[in-house]
Design a protein around this motif. Structure first.
Motif, PDB file in Angstrom:
ATOM      1  N   SER A 220       0.841  -1.194   0.000  1.00  0.00           N
ATOM      2  CA  SER A 220       0.000   0.000   0.000  1.00  0.00           C
ATOM      3  C   SER A 220       0.874   1.241   0.000  1.00  0.00           C
ATOM      4  O   SER A 220       2.042   1.185   0.357  1.00  0.00           O
ATOM      5  CB  SER A 220      -0.876   0.008   1.254  1.00  0.00           C
ATOM      6  OG  SER A 220      -0.073   0.207   2.377  1.00  0.00           O
TER       7      SER A 220
ATOM      8  N   LYS B  55      -3.436  -7.414  -0.268  1.00  0.00           N
ATOM      9  CA  LYS B  55      -4.421  -6.462  -0.768  1.00  0.00           C
ATOM     10  C   LYS B  55      -5.769  -6.634  -0.091  1.00  0.00           C
ATOM     11  O   LYS B  55      -6.473  -5.653   0.176  1.00  0.00           O
ATOM     12  CB  LYS B  55      -4.571  -6.628  -2.283  1.00  0.00           C
ATOM     13  CG  LYS B  55      -5.485  -5.595  -2.928  1.00  0.00           C
ATOM     14  CD  LYS B  55      -5.499  -5.745  -4.437  1.00  0.00           C
ATOM     15  CE  LYS B  55      -6.384  -4.671  -5.080  1.00  0.00           C
ATOM     16  NZ  LYS B  55      -6.403  -4.795  -6.550  1.00  0.00           N
TER      17      LYS B  55
ATOM     18  N   ARG C 130      -3.633  -3.511   6.129  1.00  0.00           N
ATOM     19  CA  ARG C 130      -3.202  -2.978   4.839  1.00  0.00           C
ATOM     20  C   ARG C 130      -2.422  -1.676   4.988  1.00  0.00           C
ATOM     21  O   ARG C 130      -1.380  -1.477   4.362  1.00  0.00           O
ATOM     22  CB  ARG C 130      -4.444  -2.735   3.973  1.00  0.00           C
ATOM     23  CG  ARG C 130      -4.152  -2.159   2.602  1.00  0.00           C
ATOM     24  CD  ARG C 130      -3.839  -3.246   1.611  1.00  0.00           C
ATOM     25  NE  ARG C 130      -3.744  -2.690   0.268  1.00  0.00           N
ATOM     26  CZ  ARG C 130      -2.677  -2.803  -0.495  1.00  0.00           C
ATOM     27  NH1 ARG C 130      -1.613  -3.428  -0.053  1.00  0.00           N
ATOM     28  NH2 ARG C 130      -2.657  -2.303  -1.711  1.00  0.00           N
TER      29      ARG C 130
END
Length: 465
Positions: free
Chosen positions: A6, A262, A116
């Protein structure tokens, strides 16, 4: 797992020399395993600040969340028609329960953010939402002023509270476990339930104070709003402290290796279904026990056993003080004897002693009631003080926040938030004041079975992937 990074994770990977830099010579300092982009060691000073931030932030959120339970009797008078006292009380606890139904959804969302984008990001956002929502409760006019819109607005704000709380407990636990020395993860994680109990303690003290110094009319008109107004300044303090910390070494290592996933929730369901089922079952005793013993009990004593409101709050306050001390002892014990043994002991004690304890509450003797609550609270700490480290250790770093948040909030949504409602409803249906005790016994049986299928986690390194 797929290599997905990320933007925040990439930023963390590039900025590794923040406030967490510590001296490797400190006795309690542990270096993170070497990676191509090495993460600095964790110093004692950093760990102290992590403990402080986790305690204060969780304390603020759970004070906000608990005040509603302690003032349920007054809130039922303010926000619902008063023609039928039990119906109004059921409606109040119904709103309390409905706010929990959003928590599994919140668990997925906060788990995604925490796994994340980072634990710090999720925790900083959740405390703002909780504080704003709690402050807004103080501003809602009562039923006598705006009619049915009063409980509707109350419900909406409670839903926001539930959504916020769904990320707090899991996030703070993961944060502490990932910062803790390997041999002290149970003790560090015990800070979370201790801070939760401290938030309840302040709520109980304020409720007792307001019940003692204000008349019933003053409490109904404006006194009940005062604890909710404290949410805004307390929330700002908690957020400020949290923004001054870096994310955990475990998450920064994951980000540096570019192995964040993800879709953490999907990865969790795909690979860790067994752990998820065990975790959800293990939480059940905690979910029901926490809200029956620490939140619903003052209402039970005053509404069902007709004990004085001020004395009911005082008894719960005394029990909460002892509870906080027991929590840390349990954390130490779980590091010594193992998570599984502590959780099994808690379930067995509740199965054997809950109903006799509720029988003793009916004596009407203040000292007996206090002693019973201390004993019940001590039994609950065997579960509550062990559960945060147990749940965090069940799942690897990449899905730890999601696994913890989903299992914890699912069990709390179905059985924790509904516990005060179910206790009141069961008493009404059975005309048996021991019904809440039997309900707690049933929850203990389920938790016992779930933990029997678990493996011991305390003596093993944290799972990385």
């Amino acid at each position: 797992m797929k290599n997905e990074t990320s933007p925040v994770a990439a930023t963390i990977g590039k900025n590794r020399s923040g406030s967490n830099g510590g001296s490797a010579s400190l006795p309690d300092t542990e270096a993170t395993p070497n990676t191509p982009t090495s993460i600095p060691a964790v110093s004692k000073d950093t760990r102290r600040r992590v403990i402080t931030a986790s305690f204060i932030g969780n304390f603020v959120e759970w004070f906000d969340y608990a005040v509603y339970g302690y003032l349920a009797g007054t809130i039922s008078t303010v926000f619902f028609p008063s023609s039928d006292r039990q119906t109004a009380l059921l409606a109040t606890f119904g709103v309390f329960a409905v706010s929990f139904f959003v928590r599994p959804l919140g668990g997925f969302i906060w788990g995604h953010i925490g796994d994340r984008l980072g634990r710090k990001q999720a925790l900083s956002l959740s405390i703002v939402l909780m504080s704003v929502a709690t402050f807004c409760i103080a501003l809602i006019p009562g039923y006598g002023t705006i009619g049915v819109m009063a409980p509707v607005l109350l419900l909406l704000v409670r839903v926001v509270q539930g959504f916020s709380a769904s990320g707090e407990y899991a996030g703070a636990s993961a944060f502490l476990v990932e910062y803790a020395p390997a041999h002290r993860r149970g003790l560090y994680a015990a800070v979370v339930p201790a801070s939760t109990a401290a938030g309840l303690l302040l709520g109980s003290l304020l409720a007792a104070l307001l019940s003692s110094v204000l008349t019933a009319e003053q409490l109904n008109e404006w006194g009940w709003r005062l604890p909710f107004l404290l949410a805004a300044p307390m929330g700002l303090i908690g957020r400020y402290i949290r923004t001054k910390l870096e994310d955990t070494p475990a998450f920064r290592e994951l980000a540096a290796k570019e192995t964040t996933v993800k879709a953490p929730a999907f990865a969790m369901f795909r690979t860790y279904r067994r752990q998820l089922v065990i975790a959800t079952g293990a939480v059940l005793l905690n979910a029901v026990g926490f809200y029956v013993i620490l939140s619903y009990m003052p209402t039970y004593l005053s509404e069902e056993l007709h004990f004085g409101a001020a004395e009911s709050f005082l008894a719960t306050t005394i029990a909460l003080v002892s509870y906080i001390g027991f929590i840390f002892l349990t954390g130490i014990a779980s590091d010594t004897f193992g998570r599984k043994r502590m959780l099994l002991t808690a379930s067995i004690l509740f199965i054997a002693l809950t109903v006799p304890a509720f029988m003793l509450l009916d004596t009407g003797n203040f000292m007996v009631i206090v002693l019973v609550q201390i004993v019940l609270g001590g039994m609950l700490t065997l579960n509550d003080g062990t559960l945060p480290s147990f749940l965090a250790e069940l799942f690897p770093t990449a899905v730890r926040y999601s696994g913890f948040a989903v299992s914890f909030n699912l069990s709390n949504a179905l059985f924790g938030g509904t516990a005060p409602f179910m206790a009141t409803l069961l008493i009404g249906l059975t005309h048996n004041q021991l019904a809440p005790g039997w309900y707690l016994v049933a929850a203990s049986v389920v938790s016992l079975i779930a933990v029997l299928f678990a493996v011991e986690t305390s003596k093993k390194p944290l799972q990385q992937d």
